[in-house]
Design a protein around this motif. Structure first.
Motif, mmCIF file in Angstrom:
data_model
loop_
_atom_site.group_PDB
_atom_site.id
_atom_site.type_symbol
_atom_site.label_atom_id
_atom_site.label_comp_id
_atom_site.label_asym_id
_atom_site.label_seq_id
_atom_site.Cartn_x
_atom_site.Cartn_y
_atom_site.Cartn_z
ATOM 1 N N CYS A 172 0.838 -1.194 0.000
ATOM 2 C CA CYS A 172 0.000 0.000 0.000
ATOM 3 C C CYS A 172 0.874 1.245 0.000
ATOM 4 N N ALA A 173 0.285 2.315 -0.470
ATOM 5 C CA ALA A 173 0.969 3.604 -0.435
ATOM 6 C C ALA A 173 1.013 4.088 1.019
ATOM 7 N N PRO A 174 2.010 4.881 1.373
ATOM 8 C CA PRO A 174 2.125 5.354 2.753
ATOM 9 C C PRO A 174 0.914 6.141 3.248
ATOM 10 N N ASP A 175 0.210 6.798 2.317
ATOM 11 C CA ASP A 175 -0.940 7.614 2.709
ATOM 12 C C ASP A 175 -2.287 6.934 2.444
ATOM 13 N N GLU A 176 -2.276 5.650 2.123
ATOM 14 C CA GLU A 176 -3.502 4.922 1.793
ATOM 15 C C GLU A 176 -4.184 4.439 3.078
ATOM 16 N N THR A 177 -5.488 4.664 3.171
ATOM 17 C CA THR A 177 -6.206 4.248 4.369
ATOM 18 C C THR A 177 -6.450 2.739 4.368
ATOM 19 N N LEU A 178 -6.672 2.213 5.553
ATOM 20 C CA LEU A 178 -7.013 0.798 5.677
ATOM 21 C C LEU A 178 -8.322 0.519 4.938
ATOM 22 N N LEU A 179 -9.254 1.440 4.977
ATOM 23 C CA LEU A 179 -10.515 1.267 4.251
ATOM 24 C C LEU A 179 -10.250 1.080 2.758
ATOM 25 N N ASP A 180 -9.402 1.915 2.187
ATOM 26 C CA ASP A 180 -9.081 1.795 0.763
ATOM 27 C C ASP A 180 -8.363 0.484 0.462
ATOM 28 N N VAL A 181 -7.478 0.066 1.352
ATOM 29 C CA VAL A 181 -6.782 -1.211 1.161
ATOM 30 C C VAL A 181 -7.799 -2.348 1.163
ATOM 31 N N LEU A 182 -8.674 -2.356 2.169
ATOM 32 C CA LEU A 182 -9.676 -3.431 2.263
ATOM 33 C C LEU A 182 -10.531 -3.482 1.009
ATOM 34 N N ARG A 183 -11.044 -2.345 0.592
ATOM 35 C CA ARG A 183 -11.981 -2.312 -0.531
ATOM 36 C C ARG A 183 -11.289 -2.475 -1.882
ATOM 37 N N ASP A 184 -10.258 -1.679 -2.114
ATOM 38 C CA ASP A 184 -9.667 -1.593 -3.452
ATOM 39 C C ASP A 184 -8.579 -2.624 -3.724
ATOM 40 N N ARG A 185 -7.812 -2.971 -2.726
ATOM 41 C CA ARG A 185 -6.702 -3.915 -2.941
ATOM 42 C C ARG A 185 -7.095 -5.353 -2.609
ATOM 43 N N LEU A 186 -7.957 -5.511 -1.581
ATOM 44 C CA LEU A 186 -8.283 -6.860 -1.122
ATOM 45 C C LEU A 186 -9.690 -7.307 -1.505
ATOM 46 N N GLY A 187 -10.468 -6.420 -2.118
ATOM 47 C CA GLY A 187 -11.804 -6.777 -2.579
ATOM 48 C C GLY A 187 -12.808 -7.019 -1.471
ATOM 49 N N MET A 188 -12.532 -6.506 -0.282
ATOM 50 C CA MET A 188 -13.448 -6.662 0.851
ATOM 51 C C MET A 188 -14.314 -5.404 0.927
ATOM 52 N N THR A 189 -15.430 -5.437 0.214
ATOM 53 C CA THR A 189 -16.243 -4.229 0.044
ATOM 54 C C THR A 189 -17.355 -4.085 1.078
ATOM 55 N N GLY A 190 -17.351 -4.919 2.099
ATOM 56 C CA GLY A 190 -18.372 -4.813 3.137
ATOM 57 C C GLY A 190 -18.289 -3.512 3.906
#
Length: 159
Positions: free
Chosen positions: A19-37
């Protein structure tokens, strides 16, 4: 800006991501890991739609950097059900019609689960206070509180 390698556990599963240093955990979950809940309702930690737990602590994932998850244990709405078996809170939300549009529901369920893990016998006032960080425009909260208290009663009977 170079990406950061993160090793963590999400819903009990070992997980690695960049992840980028300024990327939120929410963005990681949704955009990188496909966890859109987890949903982004406000992006400022005011609505609770993105609630997750990190090492047992309830947090708004929009306020946590993805890199901060290094070595942590994260629980999201995706980890709440056990396969096809709904968590008792999820079942009571259905029975009490405690959900409507679904934007706030995942965050409220995660927060309610966190409450019941810390306090298995909450009063109505305690439940309302605990869930005050989760905003809902549709249900009016009463059905949500009833579902949480009903779940607490059932879980106490079962133990």
């Amino acid at each position: 800006m170079s990406n950061i390698h993160v090793t963590t556990k999400i819903n009990g599963d070992p997980t690695e991501y960049l992840c980028a240093p300024d990327e939120t955990l929410l963005d990681v979950l949704r955009d990188r890991l496909g966890m859109t809940g987890s949903k982004e309702g406000c992006g400022t930690g005011d609505c609770g739609a993105c609630s997750v737990t990190i090492n047992g602590r309830l947090v708004c994932s929009c306020l946590v950097l993805g890199a901060e998850a290094e070595g942590a244990e994260i629980e999201t709405i995706e980890g709440m059900a056990d396969g096809d078996q709904l968590h008792p809170l999820q079942q009571k939300f259905i029975e009490h019609a405690a959900l409507q549009c679904g934007i706030c529901t995942p965050g409220i369920l995660v927060a309610a689960k966190s409450l019941l893990e810390k306090n298995p016998d909450p009063t109505e006032e305690e439940a309302r206070y605990w869930l005050a960080g989760n905003l809902c425009r549709c249900t009016g909260y009463d059905k949500i509180i009833r579902a949480v208290l009903d779940t607490a009663a059932d879980l106490r009977k079962a133990s």
